[in-house]
Design an enzyme around this catalytic site. Structure first.
Site, mmCIF file in Angstrom:
data_model
loop_
_atom_site.group_PDB
_atom_site.id
_atom_site.type_symbol
_atom_site.label_atom_id
_atom_site.label_comp_id
_atom_site.label_asym_id
_atom_site.label_seq_id
_atom_site.Cartn_x
_atom_site.Cartn_y
_atom_site.Cartn_z
ATOM 1 N N PRO A 124 0.742 -1.308 -0.076
ATOM 2 C CA PRO A 124 -0.016 -0.092 0.010
ATOM 3 C C PRO A 124 0.716 1.431 0.005
ATOM 4 C CG PRO A 124 -0.025 -1.021 2.105
ATOM 5 C CD PRO A 124 0.606 -2.079 1.252
ATOM 6 N N LYS A 125 0.293 2.058 -0.772
ATOM 7 C CA LYS A 125 1.259 3.721 -0.668
ATOM 8 C C LYS A 125 0.709 4.409 0.399
ATOM 9 C CE LYS A 125 2.610 7.399 -3.739
ATOM 10 N NZ LYS A 125 2.260 8.420 -2.743
ATOM 11 N N VAL A 126 1.460 4.200 1.747
ATOM 12 C CA VAL A 126 0.887 4.886 2.811
ATOM 13 C C VAL A 126 0.982 6.402 2.747
ATOM 14 C CG1 VAL A 126 1.358 5.140 5.326
ATOM 15 C CG2 VAL A 126 1.377 2.741 4.071
#
Length: 561
Positions: A124-126
């Protein structure tokens, strides 16, 4: 509602050699608009990084930054000065540079990027603030903000106060450089439903302020890079988990193709997560040695972001529409944007008064989202063009008793009345939309809203743009309309009553309707004193009386003697 012909086309468009859609500004104006937007972004950027305060939503800032780059490319300007990174106040060098991540537009771009690459993983692209953690001899010795990728602020004192970040490490991590994202910890955050919450700005604010040590308890860390770490990804993830960086192991998945990436992306978009995300990152397990890492040159990883909930759209024109009741509505035409797979190229602003309060002109940048049932909605004006060229609204003399007869000034309300009478709420003329009514009126020059009843089949067939099948269908619909009951014709004449009230009145002829008093109308469902007065005004209107006599001559049910 129909569009007013007088409209302001304040910003024409052209395609640059790079394929970007460009405003057709003279060179002087282009330079001025670019400089103004560049300065505004720089000011917001400065406030964000120096004070930890977001003057604008993260998504709006990102989209306006992309818009600036687009404009710069349109005029062949160097884009290296675009203020997308923080002002360089920090002088602490990163032991390993932050490369940044390339953005992929769609699944096709993902497939193309993955082609020829192996051992791929998705994370996930936090959404937070990037940081470098330096461990030496098993202890956290330095924490550095991303800065410009080569050097940044020394955040070590603040980072040591964040309980979720391990202060000591062992084994291969005893002497290691880690890169990751400091994020706002969330419980059960569902991105699709809850959105971004300006998480990035909130984290930056916590790290910048000096008096909020307790607030740091709400921050977490997601490690996304271990330069020169184990070449084997499972081993890398295992060691990170043992050291206390467990989220990386939990949310890093092996993928073989774009379908698997898409599944993970959709799952993380709709599932409860402990952080805010704005997409996914695909990365190769095999990375170059850290001495070769440079800002903007990380070709072993790429991001596929989620589409924004709201899009910044450029206003290309302001138009006015006049409905059958005479109400003037303002509509903004937009350079098309995509929202939730829907192409949005216009948004309703509302009344002229509301438009004036919004102060929207062609060339402005507005934030648009989708309201209920996918209807585009204006959220805010995020950037105003220097030139304020606004059209003049049409005269406001239109009302519910105007434009039953055609005239030059009545064009749009007259068309609106035709569209209304053909709708299912009135005569139900299937296949008769605005375009068909305009074609008939322009060709045969209707005198009033019922002039179409006098058309012959030959006249309809000779209307430009009407194929044989369509003209025959229209002829049939017009003939069927003659058999519609009296109440349908009264609705077509826009009597200010609901269908339920009209049915309750029991009137089946114009003669009966003329005999009714205002007191009678007041007693009908949903008809008070004000509406009853409007019914009397409508009935006694000279144009309505003339139309009733014309319908009687056409032998329409309920209008004859």
């Amino acid at each position: 509602m129909r569009l007013w012909k007088s409209m302001a086309w304040g910003i024409l468009l052209w395609h640059s050699q790079s394929g970007a859609l460009c405003p057709a500004w003279p060179p002087a104006r282009a330079a001025e608009e670019i400089t103004r937007l560049q300065q505004q972004l720089a000011d917001w950027n400065d406030i964000y990084w120096k004070q930890g305060v977001s003057a604008v939503d993260d998504s709006v800032y990102d989209q306006l930054s992309a818009r600036l780059v687009q404009w710069q490319r349109c005029v062949g300007q160097d884009v290296s000065s675009t203020p997308v990174s923080p002002p360089l106040n920090g002088t602490t060098m990163h032991p390993v540079a932050h490369t940044g991540v390339r953005k992929l537009a769609d699944r096709q771009a993902v497939e193309q990027w993955m082609r020829g690459r192996s051992e791929l993983w998705v994370q996930p692209k936090v959404d937070g603030v990037a940081v470098t953690l330096v461990y030496q001899n098993g202890k956290l010795t330095r924490a550095i903000s991303r800065g410009n990728g080569l050097q940044g602020e020394d955040w070590t004192p603040k980072i040591r106060l964040i309980p979720s970040i391990p202060q000591t490490t062992q084994g291969a991590l005893a002497n290691a450089v880690l890169q990751g994202e400091i994020f706002l910890q969330r419980e059960g955050h569902i991105q699709q439903r809850m959105g971004g919450m300006n998480a990035r700005s909130k984290v930056a604010g916590m790290l910048m302020r000096q008096d909020n040590a307790s607030a740091l308890n709400s921050l977490g860390i997601f490690i996304w890079a271990w330069p020169d770490g184990p070449a084997n990804m499972p081993e890398r993830l295992s060691q990170l988990a043992k050291a206390g960086f467990s989220l990386t192991n939990k949310y890093t998945l092996a993928v073989k193709d774009a379908s698997e990436v898409e599944r993970a992306r959709q799952s993380w978009l709709t599932s409860a997560l402990p952080f805010v995300t704005d997409g996914v990152v695909i990365r190769m397990a095999k990375e170059p040695a850290s001495q070769h890492w440079r800002p903007g040159q990380g070709d072993w990883l790429a991001a596929w972001k989620y589409p924004p909930v709201a899009q910044v759209a450029q206003v290309s024109a302001i138009q006015f529409s006049v409905g059958k009741s005479g109400k003037i509505t303002v509509v903004a035409s937009l350079v098309p944007v995509i929202l939730d797979d829907k192409r949005v190229q216009r948004v309703n602003i509302g009344s002229v008064k509301r438009w004036e309060a919004w102060d929207i002109a062609p060339g402005d940048q507005i934030l648009v989202s989708l309201a209920g049932q996918g209807i585009p909605r204006l959220d805010e004006v995020v950037w105003r063009s220097r030139e304020r060229s606004k059209p003049v609204p049409p005269d406001s003399h239109f009302n519910s008793l105007t434009c039953f007869y055609a005239s030059a000034t009545c064009q749009e309300q007259f068309i609106s009345r035709l569209v209304w009478l053909g709708s299912r709420s009135a005569l139900g003329l299937d296949g008769m939309g605005e375009a068909s009514w305009r074609a008939l009126h322009q060709t045969h020059r209707f005198e009033h809203i019922f002039s179409w009843l006098a058309l012959t089949s030959a006249q309809i067939a000779n209307t430009p743009g009407f194929a044989k099948g369509k003209s025959e269908q229209i002829w049939r619909q017009f003939n069927l309309a003659r058999r519609q009951p009296f109440t349908r014709w009264i609705m077509a004449m826009d009597i200010p009553l609901t269908q339920a009230a009209l049915q309750a009145s029991g009137d089946r002829s114009w003669e009966q309707l003329l005999m009714r008093t205002e007191q009678h109308w007041r007693q009908l469902p949903a008809t008070g004193e004000r509406r009853a007065g409007r019914v009397i005004d409508w009935r006694d209107n000279p144009q309505i009386k003339t139309l009733s006599r014309w319908l009687a001559a056409q032998h329409i049910p309920g209008f004859g003697s």
